[in-house]
Design a protein around this motif. Structure first.
Motif, PDB file in Angstrom:
ATOM      1  N   MET A  98       0.809  -1.199   0.000  1.00  0.00           N
ATOM      2  CA  MET A  98       0.000   0.000   0.000  1.00  0.00           C
ATOM      3  C   MET A  98       0.856   1.268   0.000  1.00  0.00           C
ATOM      4  O   MET A  98       0.541   2.187  -0.742  1.00  0.00           O
ATOM      5  N   PRO A  99       1.936   1.361   0.805  1.00  0.00           N
ATOM      6  CA  PRO A  99       2.745   2.577   0.778  1.00  0.00           C
ATOM      7  C   PRO A  99       3.392   2.816  -0.586  1.00  0.00           C
ATOM      8  O   PRO A  99       3.563   3.972  -0.991  1.00  0.00           O
ATOM      9  N   VAL A 100       3.725   1.755  -1.307  1.00  0.00           N
ATOM     10  CA  VAL A 100       4.324   1.922  -2.632  1.00  0.00           C
ATOM     11  C   VAL A 100       3.303   2.522  -3.593  1.00  0.00           C
ATOM     12  O   VAL A 100       3.634   3.407  -4.389  1.00  0.00           O
ATOM     13  N   PHE A 101       2.063   2.081  -3.501  1.00  0.00           N
ATOM     14  CA  PHE A 101       1.007   2.622  -4.340  1.00  0.00           C
ATOM     15  C   PHE A 101       0.771   4.101  -4.032  1.00  0.00           C
ATOM     16  O   PHE A 101       0.614   4.910  -4.943  1.00  0.00           O
TER      17      PHE A 101
ATOM     18  N   LEU B 274       2.916   6.222  -2.757  1.00  0.00           N
ATOM     19  CA  LEU B 274       4.087   6.963  -3.216  1.00  0.00           C
ATOM     20  C   LEU B 274       4.058   7.148  -4.735  1.00  0.00           C
ATOM     21  O   LEU B 274       4.345   8.236  -5.236  1.00  0.00           O
ATOM     22  N   ALA B 275       3.673   6.114  -5.456  1.00  0.00           N
ATOM     23  CA  ALA B 275       3.581   6.211  -6.913  1.00  0.00           C
ATOM     24  C   ALA B 275       2.480   7.182  -7.325  1.00  0.00           C
ATOM     25  O   ALA B 275       2.645   7.966  -8.257  1.00  0.00           O
ATOM     26  N   LEU B 276       1.365   7.152  -6.618  1.00  0.00           N
ATOM     27  CA  LEU B 276       0.270   8.069  -6.912  1.00  0.00           C
ATOM     28  C   LEU B 276       0.676   9.516  -6.621  1.00  0.00           C
ATOM     29  O   LEU B 276       0.381  10.416  -7.415  1.00  0.00           O
ATOM     30  N   ALA B 277       1.382   9.738  -5.536  1.00  0.00           N
ATOM     31  CA  ALA B 277       1.844  11.090  -5.215  1.00  0.00           C
ATOM     32  C   ALA B 277       2.835  11.590  -6.256  1.00  0.00           C
ATOM     33  O   ALA B 277       2.790  12.757  -6.664  1.00  0.00           O
ATOM     34  N   ALA B 278       3.726  10.720  -6.711  1.00  0.00           N
ATOM     35  CA  ALA B 278       4.688  11.106  -7.749  1.00  0.00           C
ATOM     36  C   ALA B 278       3.975  11.438  -9.059  1.00  0.00           C
ATOM     37  O   ALA B 278       4.345  12.388  -9.754  1.00  0.00           O
ATOM     38  N   ALA B 279       2.941  10.685  -9.393  1.00  0.00           N
ATOM     39  CA  ALA B 279       2.185  10.959 -10.613  1.00  0.00           C
ATOM     40  C   ALA B 279       1.449  12.292 -10.520  1.00  0.00           C
ATOM     41  O   ALA B 279       1.425  13.068 -11.479  1.00  0.00           O
ATOM     42  N   VAL B 280       0.881  12.581  -9.375  1.00  0.00           N
ATOM     43  CA  VAL B 280       0.164  13.847  -9.188  1.00  0.00           C
ATOM     44  C   VAL B 280       1.132  15.020  -9.268  1.00  0.00           C
ATOM     45  O   VAL B 280       0.853  16.029  -9.927  1.00  0.00           O
ATOM     46  N   ILE B 281       2.283  14.902  -8.639  1.00  0.00           N
ATOM     47  CA  ILE B 281       3.283  15.975  -8.689  1.00  0.00           C
ATOM     48  C   ILE B 281       3.806  16.152 -10.108  1.00  0.00           C
ATOM     49  O   ILE B 281       3.974  17.278 -10.581  1.00  0.00           O
TER      50      ILE B 281
END
Length: 58
Positions: free
Chosen positions: A1-4, A6-13
């Motif tokens: 879950m934390p990897v997901f 983190l990936a979602l936050a990177a995509a949004v940024i």
């Protein structure tokens, strides 16, 4: 879950940087208003953000 998350936050940024590069600071403000309005379920805020982004595209 934390990897997901983190990936979602990177995509949004990354998307926010793309909008700012393409449409300038006003595009970033519109994107922030839209995302805050959707997250907070505030229709007024999300509509203002959507209108700002639409006016920049047109």
């Amino acid at each position: 879950m934390p990897v997901f998350a983190l990936a979602l936050a990177a995509a949004v940024i990354g998307f926010e940087r793309l909008v700012e590069w393409q449409f300038g600071a006003l595009g970033a403000i519109g994107f922030v208003l839209l995302s805050v309005g959707v997250k907070a379920k505030n229709v007024t805020c999300s509509c203002i953000g959507a209108v700002v982004l639409t006016m920049l595209i047109v």
